[in-house]
Design an enzyme around this catalytic site. Structure first.
Site, PDB file in Angstrom:
ATOM      1  N   HIS A  33       0.831  -1.219   0.000  1.00 45.15           N
ATOM      2  CA  HIS A  33       0.000   0.000   0.000  1.00 45.15           C
ATOM      3  C   HIS A  33       0.860   1.261   0.000  1.00 45.15           C
ATOM      4  O   HIS A  33       0.544   2.237   0.673  1.00 45.15           O
ATOM      5  CB  HIS A  33      -0.943   0.013   1.218  1.00 45.15           C
ATOM      6  N   ASP A  51      -0.865  -4.799   6.014  1.00 40.27           N
ATOM      7  CA  ASP A  51      -1.851  -5.678   5.377  1.00 40.27           C
ATOM      8  C   ASP A  51      -1.555  -5.891   3.902  1.00 40.27           C
ATOM      9  O   ASP A  51      -0.895  -5.076   3.268  1.00 40.27           O
ATOM     10  CB  ASP A  51      -3.253  -5.069   5.517  1.00 40.27           C
ATOM     11  N   GLU A  52      -2.068  -6.986   3.382  1.00 40.96           N
ATOM     12  CA  GLU A  52      -2.116  -7.256   1.940  1.00 40.96           C
ATOM     13  C   GLU A  52      -0.799  -6.963   1.242  1.00 40.96           C
ATOM     14  O   GLU A  52      -0.797  -6.382   0.148  1.00 40.96           O
ATOM     15  CB  GLU A  52      -3.225  -6.428   1.290  1.00 40.96           C
ATOM     16  N   ALA A  53       0.314  -7.372   1.853  1.00 41.79           N
ATOM     17  CA  ALA A  53       1.605  -7.141   1.210  1.00 41.79           C
ATOM     18  C   ALA A  53       1.873  -8.278   0.228  1.00 41.79           C
ATOM     19  O   ALA A  53       2.904  -8.952   0.287  1.00 41.79           O
ATOM     20  CB  ALA A  53       2.699  -7.027   2.265  1.00 41.79           C
ATOM     21  N   SER A  54       0.946  -8.492  -0.698  1.00 44.30           N
ATOM     22  CA  SER A  54       1.046  -9.692  -1.542  1.00 44.30           C
ATOM     23  C   SER A  54       2.183  -9.628  -2.548  1.00 44.30           C
ATOM     24  O   SER A  54       2.543 -10.647  -3.116  1.00 44.30           O
ATOM     25  CB  SER A  54      -0.268  -9.991  -2.254  1.00 44.30           C
TER      26      SER A  54
END
Ligand code: TNX
Length: 521
Positions: free
Chosen positions: A266, A329-332
């Site tokens: 993000h 979060d969501e560190a894909s």
């Protein structure tokens, strides 16, 4: 059934109702107060009397701020002079006292006693007086929330309320990154949250679409990274003075700001602002879409940690509260081993600047410092990483996305919002126990509850109102009220009593059919 039988049945029912009314009317009856207060108090007992605030009434307060806050609201709607005496609260039609409260109320609780002659609120700390004032306002008629003079009468039912919170953390998050909201808009939301005894405001200050806080050591973050938002609008950012103004305003409502810089994912707005933060040395374009999981700070680059240290350092210096949120979060697009090593370093940096780290529960993949707090946003009721972290002492803030996400649609017909975590009607937002929800995360592992409002589809203050009301008060009640008060029928009635208040205040709330709204609200 013939007519005579129907009539008899009706008469019998009337008789029963009258008997009920008479039985409740006696001053000695230990009846409940009218069912209007959200969050439900720990205990309330009626004494059968009524206090009426009149034009000659006076206010006394042991705390200037809380006294002034109450006087401001009451003077506007009643039109009465209501002189306020501060210090050594003596008799006054309404007295706010920092003495005499039972020990059980703790730092945030209060005891409110109303009789025919006046109202006394007692607390150990100003925060408790402030929360007691919110209860008093909800015991007065809805027109008390008007900013213009109304006719009254200004009655308060007589009785005693003893009240204190179940959880220490009762939060709301506003995403000012996907769409930017001005200082005035944030302060407006703070005022709305304060009505329901929310005590933490989490500001999501950075994301792919925008960086919203001026950082002196990295000026382009705000001036360039803050120059747009979802949909390509002009975005914006808070100067450090703006941010401090929000922090001070929140403090005046007994609310602590938790700033979030989301890392290592993000981060497109930051990566676009400084080419040297990218592994390949090339700055990506600014981003105004709504995808997630595509950006990552370069975890192998030493400069990344200088950046984190300087950003966190400036933000920590501006933040009196104990927490600093690093997202996570969501560190894909960050390989897992890089992710855990990044979180390890980031939490040390936050600790070195004197703050306790908070992160979305993804951070429980790393091994956390004892002071770290994880914010659960999953849609399941089991998560082994979170359970393991809780077993080793990590405290958890509960924001399950399918219950607490204020950006989810209420029904398929809701215009704003998303559906990925499900539809969340009022009774769904209310229908779970934060203290007994996630396997292995119960009792003292639960620090509290937070309602996050992501703003990919939220643009105006009216949009905020529609998504937060009435679900935010439902979450606030889960955070404040003892589980023994949990009752959906009772809640929907108390929530309905808020409708005329919101109408008076111009809050653009969602008229859920699950709530018993009084006629005209
Ligand atoms: C997931 S939940 C996100 C946000 C989005 C949100 C939209 C979480 C920690 N991350 O980036 O805005 O869904 O509902």
């Amino acid at each position: 059934m013939n007519l005579r039988h129907t009539l008899l049945t009706l008469l019998a029912a009337l008789g029963l109702v009258c008997a009920g009314v008479l039985a409740d009317a006696g001053p000695a009856a230990a009846a409940a107060l009218p069912n209007t207060v959200v969050p439900a108090p720990v205990s309330e007992v009626s004494n059968g009397s009524t206090f009426t605030l009149t034009s000659t009434a006076t206010l006394t307060s042991d705390d200037t701020g809380v006294g002034g806050y109450l006087a401001g609201i009451l003077r506007a709607s009643t039109g009465y002079a209501l002189p306020l005496t501060v210090g050594a609260a003596g008799p006054g039609s309404i007295a706010l006292e920092l003495t005499g409260a039972p020990a059980s109320v703790g730092p945030e609780g209060y005891q409110l006693t109303s009789t025919a002659t006046g109202v006394v609120i007692q607390a150990q700390q100003p925060a408790g007086l402030f929360h007691g004032v919110q209860t008093l306002l909800q015991l007065l008629p809805p027109a008390v929330m008007s900013t213009t003079t109304q006719p009254g009468p200004w009655t308060v039912p007589g009785g005693t309320v003893l009240d204190y919170p179940r959880f220490a953390y009762r939060g709301a998050m506003l995403d000012v990154a996907r769409h930017f909201f001005t200082v005035a808009q944030v302060e407006h939301y703070i005022d709305e949250l304060a009505l329901y005894k929310v005590n933490y405001l989490h500001l999501h200050l950075s994301d792919d679409q925008g960086w919203r806080i001026a950082v002196n050591s990295w000026p382009n973050l705000a001036t360039y990274g803050g120059s747009t938002e979802v949909g390509g609008g002009q975005g914006g950012f808070y100067t450090q003075a703006d941010y401090s103004a929000i922090v001070a305003y929140a403090a005046s409502r007994y609310m602590t700001v938790v700033p979030e810089i989301d890392m290592p994912g993000h981060t497109n707005a930051a990566l676009a602002s400084y080419a040297q933060l990218n592994c390949n040395g090339v700055a990506p374009a600014l981003y105004t879409g709504t995808n997630v999981g595509f950006s990552s700070l370069c975890t192998s680059l030493p400069l990344t940690y200088t950046f984190v240290d300087q950003v966190v350092g400036e933000l920590a210096a501006l933040t009196p509260g104990p927490y600093l949120h690093i997202g996570g979060d969501e560190a894909s697009s960050t390989p897992v081993s890089d992710y855990t090593s990044f979180v390890d370093q980031a939490q040390q940096i936050v600790a070195a600047h004197g703050k306790s780290v908070v992160g979305w529960h993804d951070i429980t993949k790393a091994s956390l410092l004892p002071s770290a707090v994880a914010q659960f946003w999953g849609t399941t009721t089991t998560d082994s990483n979170v359970a393991n972290a809780a077993a080793s002492g990590t405290k958890v803030i509960m924001s399950p996305a399918n219950k607490a996400y204020l950006d989810m649609k209420y029904t398929r017909k809701t215009k704003l919002g998303q559906t990925w975590a499900g539809l969340i009607e009022v009774n769904t937002a209310y229908g779970w126990d934060p203290g007994n929800y996630l396997t292995g995360v119960t009792g003292s592992s639960v620090m509290g509850v937070e309602g996050p409002l992501w703003t990919e589809t939220i643009v105006t203050s009216a949009d905020i109102d529609t998504m937060a009301f009435p679900r935010l008060p439902a979450l606030a009640e889960l955070g404040w009220s003892p589980w023994s008060t949990h009752n959906v029928t009772d809640f929907d009635q108390r929530l309905g009593a808020q409708g005329p208040r919101w109408k008076t205040m111009g809050i653009a709330y969602y008229h859920s059919t699950q709530v018993s709204w009084p006629a005209g609200s």
